[in-house]
Design an enzyme around this catalytic site. Structure first.
Site, PDB file in Angstrom:
ATOM      1  N   GLU A   1     -11.907   9.504   2.871  1.00 43.72           N
ATOM      2  CA  GLU A   1     -12.848   9.430   2.465  1.00 43.72           C
ATOM      3  C   GLU A   1     -13.907   9.756   3.122  1.00 43.72           C
ATOM      4  O   GLU A   1     -14.942  10.232   2.746  1.00 43.72           O
ATOM      5  CB  GLU A   1     -12.804   7.226   2.067  1.00 43.72           C
ATOM      6  CG  GLU A   1     -14.575   7.155   1.310  1.00 43.72           C
ATOM      7  CD  GLU A   1     -15.132   5.385   1.981  1.00 43.72           C
ATOM      8  OE1 GLU A   1     -14.817   5.208   0.884  1.00 43.72           O
ATOM      9  OE2 GLU A   1     -14.833   5.026   2.729  1.00 43.72           O
TER      10      GLU A   1
ATOM     11  N   GLU B   1       0.311  -1.006   0.237  1.00 46.27           N
ATOM     12  CA  GLU B   1       0.209   0.031  -0.121  1.00 46.27           C
ATOM     13  C   GLU B   1       1.127   1.119  -0.090  1.00 46.27           C
ATOM     14  O   GLU B   1       1.510   1.362   1.178  1.00 46.27           O
ATOM     15  CB  GLU B   1      -1.063   0.288   1.289  1.00 46.27           C
ATOM     16  CG  GLU B   1      -1.959   1.110   1.092  1.00 46.27           C
ATOM     17  CD  GLU B   1      -3.036   1.133   1.674  1.00 46.27           C
ATOM     18  OE1 GLU B   1      -3.489   2.483   2.363  1.00 46.27           O
ATOM     19  OE2 GLU B   1      -3.236   0.134   2.847  1.00 46.27           O
TER      20      GLU B   1
ATOM     21  N   ASP C   1      -2.475  12.025  -2.408  1.00 48.41           N
ATOM     22  CA  ASP C   1      -3.209  13.408  -2.770  1.00 48.41           C
ATOM     23  C   ASP C   1      -2.823  14.271  -4.331  1.00 48.41           C
ATOM     24  O   ASP C   1      -2.191  13.434  -5.376  1.00 48.41           O
ATOM     25  CB  ASP C   1      -1.293  14.504  -2.467  1.00 48.41           C
ATOM     26  CG  ASP C   1      -1.330  15.872  -2.188  1.00 48.41           C
ATOM     27  OD1 ASP C   1      -1.925  16.350  -3.378  1.00 48.41           O
ATOM     28  OD2 ASP C   1      -0.517  16.412  -1.176  1.00 48.41           O
TER      29      ASP C   1
ATOM     30  N   ASP D   1     -11.053  10.969  -4.703  1.00 51.24           N
ATOM     31  CA  ASP D   1     -12.872  11.420  -4.880  1.00 51.24           C
ATOM     32  C   ASP D   1     -13.236  12.677  -6.315  1.00 51.24           C
ATOM     33  O   ASP D   1     -13.164  13.094  -6.000  1.00 51.24           O
ATOM     34  CB  ASP D   1     -12.992  11.822  -3.450  1.00 51.24           C
ATOM     35  CG  ASP D   1     -12.091  12.455  -2.948  1.00 51.24           C
ATOM     36  OD1 ASP D   1     -10.961  12.175  -2.846  1.00 51.24           O
ATOM     37  OD2 ASP D   1     -12.218  14.333  -2.655  1.00 51.24           O
TER      38      ASP D   1
END
Length: 228
Positions: free
Chosen positions: A210, A59, A133, A169
């Site tokens: 989120e 990750e 970012d 998003d």
């Protein structure tokens, strides 16, 4: 290896001062948990872990660690490598790993490019990059981590047939990622219906980024690409 952008893909590294306990954890416990890029990577990454792990997950930019730690807790037979340059977030993850005795987590607190270049070829079974970012100003788009060179790095590290998962998003970054992955010969988008990219993956715990996006009226998109 491919060229790298001469600059930072991330912003500031330090925020509020760490608590004395977290300062001590960073000094005393992080060295045993951290990847040592000064030494060659083991041919089998499972050797990095204290736990008996069967596969490897990476990750990049784990932020508050909500996703990384949840996956590590619920998948003890998977070895997780988490990369996060922000010191406060790294210290939070170190505290959780130590307090919970998670022997299937290893960490790195600097540039993910260096980790991707260090990993053996075809050594990772799954890779995530979640709410990175977005560098929203157009003049900063060159700082976005998703680019041709870094996708080539991901492709080298991932086993053929395995997945690279991306969430954001920010519509412009979602479009940017789709375009770059579409144009890269090593990746194919797996979505067959709209629901495939509007719905998080199984076992999704959510992240603080989120939650912030939802509060501010934005919607997350969840893209899955297969290493061909």
């Amino acid at each position: 290896m491919t060229d790298r952008y001469e600059g930072s893909f991330f912003g500031r590294r330090k925020g509020k001062p760490l608590s004395p306990r977290r300062e001590a954890l960073m000094e005393n416990d992080l060295p045993a948990l951290a990847l040592d890029l000064g030494r060659p990577a083991p041919g089998d990454l499972r050797e990095l872990f204290g736990a008996d792990v069967h596969d490897i997950c990476l990750e990049v930019g784990f932020g508050g660690g909500e996703h990384l730690l949840h996956r590590a807790r619920t998948n003890p037979s998977t070895g997780f490598i988490g990369v996060e340059p922000f010191v406060g977030s790294l210290a939070k993850a170190v505290a959780a790993v130590v307090d919970e005795g998670l022997e299937n987590v290893r960490l790195y607190g600097d540039d993910a490019v260096d980790v991707l270049d260090w990993l053996p070829e075809a050594s990772v079974d799954l890779a995530y990059q979640l709410y990175p970012d977005p560098w929203p100003k157009k003049r900063h788009w060159k700082r976005r981590f998703i680019n041709e060179q870094n996708l080539t790095r991901y492709a080298r590290a991932l086993r053929p047939g395995c997945e690279f998962r991306f969430a954001s998003d920010i519509d412009t970054y979602v479009d940017w990622t789709l375009r770059h992955c579409r144009d890269h010969p090593a990746f194919e988008w797996t979505a067959e219906t709209a629901g495939d990219w509007k719905t998080p993956w199984d076992g999704w715990p959510g992240t603080r980024y989120e939650a912030k996006a939802i509060r501010e009226g934005r919607v997350g998109r969840y893209l899955t690409f297969r290493r061909v």
